[in-house]
Design a protein around this motif. Sequence first.
Motif, PDB file in Angstrom:
ATOM      1  N   ALA A  28      20.089  -7.817  -5.167  1.00 65.95           N
ATOM      2  CA  ALA A  28      19.736  -6.788  -6.017  1.00 65.95           C
ATOM      3  C   ALA A  28      20.947  -6.409  -6.840  1.00 65.95           C
ATOM      4  CB  ALA A  28      19.543  -5.290  -5.045  1.00 65.95           C
ATOM      5  N   VAL A  29      20.692  -6.171  -7.934  1.00 66.45           N
ATOM      6  CA  VAL A  29      21.370  -6.043  -9.420  1.00 66.45           C
ATOM      7  C   VAL A  29      20.439  -5.021  -9.714  1.00 66.45           C
ATOM      8  CG1 VAL A  29      22.800  -8.197  -8.952  1.00 66.45           C
ATOM      9  CG2 VAL A  29      20.732  -7.428 -10.847  1.00 66.45           C
ATOM     10  N   GLU A  30      21.416  -3.623 -10.839  1.00 63.59           N
ATOM     11  CA  GLU A  30      21.427  -3.240 -11.262  1.00 63.59           C
ATOM     12  C   GLU A  30      21.600  -3.708 -13.210  1.00 63.59           C
ATOM     13  OE1 GLU A  30      20.841   0.536 -11.760  1.00 63.59           O
ATOM     14  OE2 GLU A  30      20.323  -0.268 -10.030  1.00 63.59           O
ATOM     15  N   ALA A  84      17.348  -9.851  -7.152  1.00 59.05           N
ATOM     16  CA  ALA A  84      15.786  -8.487  -7.905  1.00 59.05           C
ATOM     17  C   ALA A  84      16.514  -7.831  -8.847  1.00 59.05           C
ATOM     18  CB  ALA A  84      15.390  -7.408  -6.609  1.00 59.05           C
ATOM     19  N   VAL A  85      16.183  -7.589  -9.866  1.00 54.86           N
ATOM     20  CA  VAL A  85      16.771  -6.985 -11.560  1.00 54.86           C
ATOM     21  C   VAL A  85      16.173  -5.558 -11.128  1.00 54.86           C
ATOM     22  CG1 VAL A  85      17.274  -6.616 -13.653  1.00 54.86           C
ATOM     23  CG2 VAL A  85      17.126  -8.747 -12.287  1.00 54.86           C
ATOM     24  N   HIS A  86      17.151  -4.217 -11.427  1.00 56.76           N
ATOM     25  CA  HIS A  86      16.538  -2.927 -11.246  1.00 56.76           C
ATOM     26  C   HIS A  86      17.050  -2.155 -12.384  1.00 56.76           C
ATOM     27  CE1 HIS A  86      17.165   1.112  -9.036  1.00 56.76           C
ATOM     28  NE2 HIS A  86      15.699   0.596  -9.214  1.00 56.76           N
ATOM     29  N   ARG A  87      15.888  -1.477 -12.728  1.00 53.13           N
ATOM     30  CA  ARG A  87      15.585  -0.769 -13.832  1.00 53.13           C
ATOM     31  C   ARG A  87      16.870  -1.409 -15.249  1.00 53.13           C
ATOM     32  NH1 ARG A  87      15.647   4.232 -13.399  1.00 53.13           N
ATOM     33  NH2 ARG A  87      17.385   5.043 -15.074  1.00 53.13           N
ATOM     34  N   ALA A  88      15.749  -2.216 -15.379  1.00 54.97           N
ATOM     35  CA  ALA A  88      15.874  -3.560 -17.317  1.00 54.97           C
ATOM     36  C   ALA A  88      15.338  -1.938 -17.519  1.00 54.97           C
ATOM     37  CB  ALA A  88      15.329  -4.574 -16.333  1.00 54.97           C
ATOM     38  N   LEU A  89      15.248  -3.639 -18.578  1.00 54.27           N
ATOM     39  CA  LEU A  89      15.139  -2.492 -20.163  1.00 54.27           C
ATOM     40  C   LEU A  89      13.336  -2.721 -19.873  1.00 54.27           C
ATOM     41  CD1 LEU A  89      18.332  -2.665 -23.136  1.00 54.27           C
ATOM     42  CD2 LEU A  89      17.179  -0.334 -21.836  1.00 54.27           C
ATOM     43  N   PRO A  90      12.219  -2.354 -20.511  1.00 53.85           N
ATOM     44  CA  PRO A  90      11.701  -2.745 -21.111  1.00 53.85           C
ATOM     45  C   PRO A  90      11.443  -3.550 -22.552  1.00 53.85           C
ATOM     46  CG  PRO A  90      11.095  -0.297 -21.497  1.00 53.85           C
ATOM     47  CD  PRO A  90      12.398  -1.415 -21.435  1.00 53.85           C
ATOM     48  N   ALA A  91      10.443  -5.250 -21.822  1.00 54.09           N
ATOM     49  CA  ALA A  91      10.115  -5.668 -22.322  1.00 54.09           C
ATOM     50  C   ALA A  91      10.095  -5.553 -24.137  1.00 54.09           C
ATOM     51  CB  ALA A  91       8.880  -6.584 -22.491  1.00 54.09           C
ATOM     52  N   LEU A 107      13.990 -15.112 -10.000  1.00 50.98           N
ATOM     53  CA  LEU A 107      14.502 -13.508 -10.842  1.00 50.98           C
ATOM     54  C   LEU A 107      13.688 -12.195 -10.872  1.00 50.98           C
ATOM     55  CD1 LEU A 107      17.251 -12.512 -12.129  1.00 50.98           C
ATOM     56  CD2 LEU A 107      16.623 -13.072 -14.710  1.00 50.98           C
ATOM     57  N   LEU A 108      13.399 -11.990  -9.892  1.00 53.78           N
ATOM     58  CA  LEU A 108      11.998 -10.877 -10.231  1.00 53.78           C
ATOM     59  C   LEU A 108      12.960  -9.499 -10.349  1.00 53.78           C
ATOM     60  CD1 LEU A 108      11.820 -10.554  -6.293  1.00 53.78           C
ATOM     61  CD2 LEU A 108      10.530 -12.324  -7.975  1.00 53.78           C
ATOM     62  N   ARG A 109      11.974  -9.084 -12.040  1.00 55.60           N
ATOM     63  CA  ARG A 109      12.627  -7.683 -12.725  1.00 55.60           C
ATOM     64  C   ARG A 109      11.403  -6.394 -12.611  1.00 55.60           C
ATOM     65  NH1 ARG A 109      14.507  -9.916 -18.270  1.00 55.60           N
ATOM     66  NH2 ARG A 109      15.273 -12.409 -17.377  1.00 55.60           N
ATOM     67  N   ALA A 110      12.359  -5.261 -12.904  1.00 55.36           N
ATOM     68  CA  ALA A 110      11.298  -3.656 -12.304  1.00 55.36           C
ATOM     69  C   ALA A 110      12.196  -3.358 -13.951  1.00 55.36           C
ATOM     70  CB  ALA A 110      11.832  -3.186 -11.233  1.00 55.36           C
ATOM     71  N   ASP A 111      11.431  -3.130 -14.636  1.00 50.90           N
ATOM     72  CA  ASP A 111      11.921  -1.806 -15.798  1.00 50.90           C
ATOM     73  C   ASP A 111      11.959  -0.184 -15.187  1.00 50.90           C
ATOM     74  OD1 ASP A 111       9.802  -0.272 -16.293  1.00 50.90           O
ATOM     75  OD2 ASP A 111       9.145  -2.347 -17.371  1.00 50.90           O
ATOM     76  N   ASP A 121       8.372   5.138  -8.785  1.00 52.27           N
ATOM     77  CA  ASP A 121       8.878   5.270  -7.477  1.00 52.27           C
ATOM     78  C   ASP A 121       8.587   4.097  -6.766  1.00 52.27           C
ATOM     79  OD1 ASP A 121       5.961   4.103  -7.849  1.00 52.27           O
ATOM     80  OD2 ASP A 121       5.212   6.905  -7.900  1.00 52.27           O
ATOM     81  N   LEU A 122       8.956   4.947  -6.008  1.00 52.10           N
ATOM     82  CA  LEU A 122       8.883   2.901  -4.107  1.00 52.10           C
ATOM     83  C   LEU A 122       7.212   1.742  -4.650  1.00 52.10           C
ATOM     84  CD1 LEU A 122      10.026   3.784  -1.241  1.00 52.10           C
ATOM     85  CD2 LEU A 122      11.301   2.711  -2.794  1.00 52.10           C
ATOM     86  N   PRO A 123       6.398   2.354  -4.749  1.00 51.83           N
ATOM     87  CA  PRO A 123       4.931   1.718  -5.069  1.00 51.83           C
ATOM     88  C   PRO A 123       5.341   0.925  -7.014  1.00 51.83           C
ATOM     89  CG  PRO A 123       4.045   3.758  -3.611  1.00 51.83           C
ATOM     90  CD  PRO A 123       5.836   3.756  -3.926  1.00 51.83           C
ATOM     91  N   ALA A 124       5.732   1.728  -8.031  1.00 54.98           N
ATOM     92  CA  ALA A 124       5.727   1.037  -9.676  1.00 54.98           C
ATOM     93  C   ALA A 124       6.937   0.265  -8.898  1.00 54.98           C
ATOM     94  CB  ALA A 124       5.838   1.717  -9.992  1.00 54.98           C
ATOM     95  N   LEU A 125       8.120   0.530  -8.578  1.00 54.73           N
ATOM     96  CA  LEU A 125       9.158  -0.863  -8.249  1.00 54.73           C
ATOM     97  C   LEU A 125       8.625  -2.128  -7.245  1.00 54.73           C
ATOM     98  CD1 LEU A 125      11.876  -1.304  -8.612  1.00 54.73           C
ATOM     99  CD2 LEU A 125      12.744   0.282  -6.413  1.00 54.73           C
ATOM    100  N   ALA A 126       7.519  -1.363  -6.322  1.00 57.20           N
ATOM    101  CA  ALA A 126       7.039  -2.828  -5.140  1.00 57.20           C
ATOM    102  C   ALA A 126       5.937  -3.514  -6.823  1.00 57.20           C
ATOM    103  CB  ALA A 126       6.861  -2.241  -4.021  1.00 57.20           C
ATOM    104  N   ALA A 127       6.272  -2.267  -6.928  1.00 58.86           N
ATOM    105  CA  ALA A 127       4.366  -3.686  -7.784  1.00 58.86           C
ATOM    106  C   ALA A 127       5.316  -4.368  -9.013  1.00 58.86           C
ATOM    107  CB  ALA A 127       3.453  -2.648  -8.834  1.00 58.86           C
TER     108      ALA A 127
END
Length: 392
Positions: free
Chosen positions: A212-214, A241-248, A278-282, A287-293
């Motif tokens: 898990a990476v920032e 898993a990439v956390h808090r990426a900039l939006p596309a 490479l999994l991404r979340a921006d 919250d957790l449900p949005a991050l999981a989605a």
Amino acid sequence: MGAEAGTPTRTVLVTGDAAAVPAVAAATALHAARRGLRTLLLAADDPHRQVDDLLGTRLGEGPAPVEDGLWATRIDEQAAFRQAAVALEGRLRTGFDLLGVDPLEPDELTALRGALPLSGGAASAWDLVVAAAPPPAELTAALALPEQLDRYLSRLLPEQRQAARALRPLLAAFAGVPMPADWMYGARAWAAGELAAARRVVESPGTSVRLAVEAGSCAPNALRRAAAGLALFGHRLDAVAVHRALPAAALDSADPWLAGQAKREQERLERIALGVPLLRADQSAEDLPALAAQLYGDTAGPAATQAWPWSAEDRLAEDGVLIWRLAAPGAERADLELVRRGDELVVGLGPYRRILPLPAALRRCTVAGAALRDGELTLRFAPDPDLWPRGR
């Protein structure tokens, strides 16, 4: 929906950036639970109780229900270490008495940082166990500990010597050979059983590691070295898993500064290149449900991967050598260290070091060369004429 009888529990160890690990671990566990898996979330390395804040509850030592299908618990590594040490001290009490040594009090015992307690005792109750684990270097050391302790135990008290206990009176009378007492062998058998249980969890095909990476601060070179260390000990990396990426959309922003930041972030993430999803979340995942989605969508998430492939190849007819290939994704030539010691090979990759027993055929060979390219370490062995069977 629980696991079928005989189906091993899947274990995902989430490691990486301290700011990203708790959120990714909690989101992973929540996603699995909402897909019908009985899931246990372990806060195994969470000194600031970030998992507690994410779940909105204060975790204790026992599994507590969070929602349907999801339980969570906190591992107190100090308490677990003291419990194990006290159990071992009980096995060694006879030796302490013989030596006149006062055993340590429980309050005097301090766990090693990152000493992750590993046991398969209660694993069968869960379909999935997700752990917010220590940083990569500490996790690798913790996962390697059972193998290393087992090795030391075998050197100090080989099992073969237990067969000689019946000869102790004869040896003592005629040769004066000192033999370890029964209490030492009893302690060795107990410790070997505990280590075997831990190794079953570590080496299970269902155990994998997720980085898990920032997005804004990840260091691709450091991640590649972490992956190399995990591979050296045979651990399976299933995803980054990439956390808090900039939006596309930031790539096409009219703001040149924001577009430039997004482009640099994208290039940095592309450099990770570890051969896993490479999994991404921006930053919109609040919250957790949005991050999981965002990380997993409608999928079950990355499957447990096969162990890093280590293989031997017979090229005697073509090149006069045997080839031993060791996976080393992310490894760099400057970090590589190889030392042949008898029937063992000492392999070092930066801060990571492992002693590998050579396959039987390679013990009769000399090292003829080595190469590291494309994430694979290739070792060439030439038959030693004094040891190699004639006519083969």
